[in-house]
Every structure is written in C-alpha cells, then in structure tokens.
Design a protein around this motif. Structure first.
Motif, PDB file in Angstrom:
ATOM      1  N   ASP A  11       0.833  -1.203   0.000  1.00  0.00           N
ATOM      2  CA  ASP A  11       0.000   0.000   0.000  1.00  0.00           C
ATOM      3  C   ASP A  11       0.871   1.257   0.000  1.00  0.00           C
ATOM      4  O   ASP A  11       0.551   2.247  -0.679  1.00  0.00           O
ATOM      5  CB  ASP A  11      -0.927   0.016   1.215  1.00  0.00           C
ATOM      6  CG  ASP A  11      -2.057  -0.989   1.093  1.00  0.00           C
ATOM      7  OD1 ASP A  11      -2.271  -1.518  -0.015  1.00  0.00           O
ATOM      8  OD2 ASP A  11      -2.725  -1.268   2.104  1.00  0.00           O
ATOM      9  N   LEU A  12       1.960   1.233   0.762  1.00  0.00           N
ATOM     10  CA  LEU A  12       2.872   2.373   0.786  1.00  0.00           C
ATOM     11  C   LEU A  12       3.487   2.599  -0.594  1.00  0.00           C
ATOM     12  O   LEU A  12       3.548   3.733  -1.084  1.00  0.00           O
ATOM     13  CB  LEU A  12       3.965   2.120   1.829  1.00  0.00           C
ATOM     14  CG  LEU A  12       4.999   3.229   2.051  1.00  0.00           C
ATOM     15  CD1 LEU A  12       4.331   4.532   2.451  1.00  0.00           C
ATOM     16  CD2 LEU A  12       6.017   2.793   3.105  1.00  0.00           C
ATOM     17  N   ARG A  13       3.911   1.522  -1.233  1.00  0.00           N
ATOM     18  CA  ARG A  13       4.478   1.619  -2.588  1.00  0.00           C
ATOM     19  C   ARG A  13       3.439   2.190  -3.557  1.00  0.00           C
ATOM     20  O   ARG A  13       3.765   3.037  -4.396  1.00  0.00           O
ATOM     21  CB  ARG A  13       4.930   0.233  -3.052  1.00  0.00           C
ATOM     22  CG  ARG A  13       5.612   0.215  -4.407  1.00  0.00           C
ATOM     23  CD  ARG A  13       6.011  -1.200  -4.774  1.00  0.00           C
ATOM     24  NE  ARG A  13       7.017  -1.745  -3.869  1.00  0.00           N
ATOM     25  CZ  ARG A  13       6.774  -2.656  -2.911  1.00  0.00           C
ATOM     26  NH1 ARG A  13       5.539  -3.124  -2.738  1.00  0.00           N
ATOM     27  NH2 ARG A  13       7.732  -3.083  -2.139  1.00  0.00           N
ATOM     28  N   ARG A  14       2.203   1.751  -3.437  1.00  0.00           N
ATOM     29  CA  ARG A  14       1.134   2.237  -4.319  1.00  0.00           C
ATOM     30  C   ARG A  14       0.912   3.736  -4.128  1.00  0.00           C
ATOM     31  O   ARG A  14       0.720   4.473  -5.103  1.00  0.00           O
ATOM     32  CB  ARG A  14      -0.157   1.467  -4.022  1.00  0.00           C
ATOM     33  CG  ARG A  14      -1.369   1.935  -4.818  1.00  0.00           C
ATOM     34  CD  ARG A  14      -2.610   1.141  -4.440  1.00  0.00           C
ATOM     35  NE  ARG A  14      -2.882   1.197  -3.016  1.00  0.00           N
ATOM     36  CZ  ARG A  14      -3.482   2.207  -2.404  1.00  0.00           C
ATOM     37  NH1 ARG A  14      -3.874   3.268  -3.108  1.00  0.00           N
ATOM     38  NH2 ARG A  14      -3.713   2.174  -1.111  1.00  0.00           N
ATOM     39  N   LEU A  15       0.940   4.210  -2.897  1.00  0.00           N
ATOM     40  CA  LEU A  15       0.733   5.632  -2.633  1.00  0.00           C
ATOM     41  C   LEU A  15       1.878   6.471  -3.196  1.00  0.00           C
ATOM     42  O   LEU A  15       1.647   7.549  -3.775  1.00  0.00           O
ATOM     43  CB  LEU A  15       0.593   5.868  -1.122  1.00  0.00           C
ATOM     44  CG  LEU A  15      -0.666   5.291  -0.478  1.00  0.00           C
ATOM     45  CD1 LEU A  15      -0.620   5.498   1.035  1.00  0.00           C
ATOM     46  CD2 LEU A  15      -1.927   5.912  -1.063  1.00  0.00           C
ATOM     47  N   ASP A  61       7.726   3.116 -10.886  1.00  0.00           N
ATOM     48  CA  ASP A  61       7.837   1.877 -10.121  1.00  0.00           C
ATOM     49  C   ASP A  61       9.162   1.831  -9.358  1.00  0.00           C
ATOM     50  O   ASP A  61       9.215   1.426  -8.191  1.00  0.00           O
ATOM     51  CB  ASP A  61       7.727   0.662 -11.049  1.00  0.00           C
ATOM     52  CG  ASP A  61       6.344   0.531 -11.657  1.00  0.00           C
ATOM     53  OD1 ASP A  61       5.354   0.663 -10.903  1.00  0.00           O
ATOM     54  OD2 ASP A  61       6.242   0.318 -12.876  1.00  0.00           O
ATOM     55  N   GLN A  62      10.225   2.243 -10.021  1.00  0.00           N
ATOM     56  CA  GLN A  62      11.532   2.275  -9.367  1.00  0.00           C
ATOM     57  C   GLN A  62      11.529   3.275  -8.209  1.00  0.00           C
ATOM     58  O   GLN A  62      12.069   2.995  -7.130  1.00  0.00           O
ATOM     59  CB  GLN A  62      12.615   2.645 -10.381  1.00  0.00           C
ATOM     60  CG  GLN A  62      14.034   2.614  -9.810  1.00  0.00           C
ATOM     61  CD  GLN A  62      15.065   3.001 -10.852  1.00  0.00           C
ATOM     62  OE1 GLN A  62      14.869   3.953 -11.605  1.00  0.00           O
ATOM     63  NE2 GLN A  62      16.150   2.259 -10.915  1.00  0.00           N
ATOM     64  N   VAL A  63      10.927   4.424  -8.434  1.00  0.00           N
ATOM     65  CA  VAL A  63      10.846   5.434  -7.378  1.00  0.00           C
ATOM     66  C   VAL A  63      10.063   4.902  -6.182  1.00  0.00           C
ATOM     67  O   VAL A  63      10.460   5.068  -5.027  1.00  0.00           O
ATOM     68  CB  VAL A  63      10.199   6.728  -7.910  1.00  0.00           C
ATOM     69  CG1 VAL A  63       9.891   7.696  -6.768  1.00  0.00           C
ATOM     70  CG2 VAL A  63      11.107   7.402  -8.924  1.00  0.00           C
ATOM     71  N   GLY A  64       8.933   4.246  -6.455  1.00  0.00           N
ATOM     72  CA  GLY A  64       8.131   3.682  -5.374  1.00  0.00           C
ATOM     73  C   GLY A  64       8.913   2.685  -4.546  1.00  0.00           C
ATOM     74  O   GLY A  64       8.872   2.707  -3.306  1.00  0.00           O
ATOM     75  N   ASP A  65       9.651   1.794  -5.225  1.00  0.00           N
ATOM     76  CA  ASP A  65      10.447   0.793  -4.511  1.00  0.00           C
ATOM     77  C   ASP A  65      11.551   1.462  -3.683  1.00  0.00           C
ATOM     78  O   ASP A  65      11.807   1.075  -2.536  1.00  0.00           O
ATOM     79  CB  ASP A  65      11.074  -0.190  -5.507  1.00  0.00           C
ATOM     80  CG  ASP A  65      10.050  -1.125  -6.126  1.00  0.00           C
ATOM     81  OD1 ASP A  65       8.974  -1.302  -5.523  1.00  0.00           O
ATOM     82  OD2 ASP A  65      10.326  -1.675  -7.207  1.00  0.00           O
ATOM     83  N   TYR A  66      12.203   2.461  -4.275  1.00  0.00           N
ATOM     84  CA  TYR A  66      13.285   3.150  -3.560  1.00  0.00           C
ATOM     85  C   TYR A  66      12.749   3.847  -2.312  1.00  0.00           C
ATOM     86  O   TYR A  66      13.369   3.781  -1.238  1.00  0.00           O
ATOM     87  CB  TYR A  66      13.955   4.170  -4.478  1.00  0.00           C
ATOM     88  CG  TYR A  66      14.986   5.013  -3.765  1.00  0.00           C
ATOM     89  CD1 TYR A  66      16.278   4.543  -3.563  1.00  0.00           C
ATOM     90  CD2 TYR A  66      14.656   6.273  -3.273  1.00  0.00           C
ATOM     91  CE1 TYR A  66      17.219   5.309  -2.889  1.00  0.00           C
ATOM     92  CE2 TYR A  66      15.588   7.043  -2.603  1.00  0.00           C
ATOM     93  CZ  TYR A  66      16.867   6.562  -2.411  1.00  0.00           C
ATOM     94  OH  TYR A  66      17.795   7.312  -1.735  1.00  0.00           O
ATOM     95  N   LEU A  67      11.611   4.507  -2.435  1.00  0.00           N
ATOM     96  CA  LEU A  67      11.068   5.238  -1.298  1.00  0.00           C
ATOM     97  C   LEU A  67      10.578   4.303  -0.196  1.00  0.00           C
ATOM     98  O   LEU A  67      10.712   4.614   0.990  1.00  0.00           O
ATOM     99  CB  LEU A  67       9.949   6.175  -1.754  1.00  0.00           C
ATOM    100  CG  LEU A  67      10.419   7.362  -2.600  1.00  0.00           C
ATOM    101  CD1 LEU A  67       9.229   8.156  -3.125  1.00  0.00           C
ATOM    102  CD2 LEU A  67      11.346   8.273  -1.793  1.00  0.00           C
ATOM    103  N   VAL A  68      10.026   3.154  -0.568  1.00  0.00           N
ATOM    104  CA  VAL A  68       9.666   2.162   0.455  1.00  0.00           C
ATOM    105  C   VAL A  68      10.916   1.723   1.212  1.00  0.00           C
ATOM    106  O   VAL A  68      10.924   1.640   2.447  1.00  0.00           O
ATOM    107  CB  VAL A  68       8.955   0.948  -0.174  1.00  0.00           C
ATOM    108  CG1 VAL A  68       8.851  -0.201   0.831  1.00  0.00           C
ATOM    109  CG2 VAL A  68       7.558   1.332  -0.644  1.00  0.00           C
ATOM    110  N   GLY A  69      11.992   1.447   0.470  1.00  0.00           N
ATOM    111  CA  GLY A  69      13.250   1.084   1.116  1.00  0.00           C
ATOM    112  C   GLY A  69      13.777   2.197   2.007  1.00  0.00           C
ATOM    113  O   GLY A  69      14.333   1.942   3.088  1.00  0.00           O
TER     114      GLY A  69
END
Length: 209
Positions: free
Chosen positions: A127-131, A152-160
């Motif tokens: 859900d965090l990645r989706r937001l 998608d890459q940005v979402g993954d990076y920000l979750v990390g």
C-alpha cells in the motif's frame, strides 16, 4: 471519540509489543501492563500470535494512517511525499520514543518466520508503494516530474528509504545521522522534478563564476 475499554486495552497491548517486540513480550508481561486477563489472551484471541496480529492491525489503522495522511489524498503529489518524509523524521526523533515503527520492526523480527504476520506487513508495504507511485504519476501528469522517471523504481526506492529511516530511528544513531539520511531522501525526491536538472546546472555554473 472515546475509546471502548477493549480498544484501550488493545492500544496498551500494541504499545507493549511496539516497545519490546514480539519475542521479548511474554503473556505475563501483557497481563501485567495492559489489564488483559490471561484467559482473554487465549479465549478472545486464541494465542499471543493472534493478539499480536490484532495489535498490528490496530497500529495500521491508528498510527500509520495518521502518518500516511499526506499521501492518502487521491491528488497527492511530490510535495506530499516530502511532507510525509518530514513527518516520519519528526516522529522518529522524538526523544521519549525512539522505538521505531512497529510495522518496520516486525518486518525483520517476526515476518520471516510467521507467514500470517508477513502477510500483514507485506500488505502495508504494498500500500505504501502504491501511494508513492500514485503521487509520482500525479506529479508527472502535471509536468512537475521528468517524463523519463520510472515511477515503479521510485516507489520501490522510497519504500526502502522508509524502512531505512525507521531502522535508524530505533538504533543508537545520533539525531544528526537521521537528519542527514532524511536530507538525502529529500534531495532524491527533489531530483525528480522537471526543472531539477536545469536548476542544478544553473547553480553549478553560478558556483564557478
């Protein structure tokens, strides 16, 4: 709105797990610190694990929902990502509560061993990645983000980055380390802007004059 007695006890239970972790929290400690009867742990919830899962869901609905408020709006954009990162920094560096995030703590402590807990944590991270992804798409649609940005890459990076920030918050790292980490994340977000490259180039030229 007043909490029910059961909600108040679940909140206290959540706080104990948040402070001590799942494996270091005994049923005796829960009984002593929350007012729950031992029979209720097993009769109402079935086990300590299920009580922990109820606490995670309570944490998700109460604590993380408040933190995620900047990203929860359908029109959230890059500025809201920045607000969210700063709000985590503010929450993470409160001197009276350097205990990190219960979800992030659980991601490393419990979820690799307990599939039912892993599902709760994975849903939160998804859900965090989706937001994050939606905020980037909104910004790109408005021309605020470079067209070549991979959302998608940005979402993954920000979750990390969120996982890393909360892990630092629970560690003995001094506040300046956490502040520098946050500055790095915010610089990354700023670098996504459509005018960021021109701004950096212009600043470099000015520095060389």
């Amino acid at each position: 709105m007043r909490r029910s007695r059961s909600e108040a006890k679940l909140d206290r239970t959540m706080d104990v797990f948040w402070e001590r972790g799942y494996y270091d929290t005994s049923v005796a400690a829960l009984v002593r610190r929350t007012g729950l009867h031992r029979a209720a742990v097993y009769g109402e919830f079935g086990s300590k694990r299920r009580l922990f899962e109820a606490s995670l869901r309570r944490y998700r609905g109460k604590v993380t929902a408040e933190l995620l408020e900047p990203l929860a709006q359908s029109d959230a954009a890059l500025a809201d990502i920045e607000r969210f990162v700063r709000s985590i920094h503010d929450a993470a560096t409160r001197p009276e509560k350097r205990v990190g995030c219960l979800m992030v703590n659980t991601a490393s402590e419990v979820s690799p061993r307990v599939p039912s807990v892993a599902r709760i944590v994975s849903t939160f991270l998804d859900d965090l990645r989706r937001l994050f992804r939606r905020a980037c798409i909104n910004s790109r649609t408005r021309g605020q983000v470079r067209a070549d940005v991979d959302v998608d890459q940005v979402g993954d990076y920000l979750v990390g980055s969120v996982l890393g920030l909360w892990t630092l918050a629970r560690s003995p790292a001094p506040p300046r380390v956490i502040a520098h980490y946050v500055e790095g994340v915010l610089e990354f977000v700023d670098g996504l802007r459509s005018n960021a490259r021109r701004f950096r180039q212009g600043r470099s030229r000015g520095d060389n004059d």
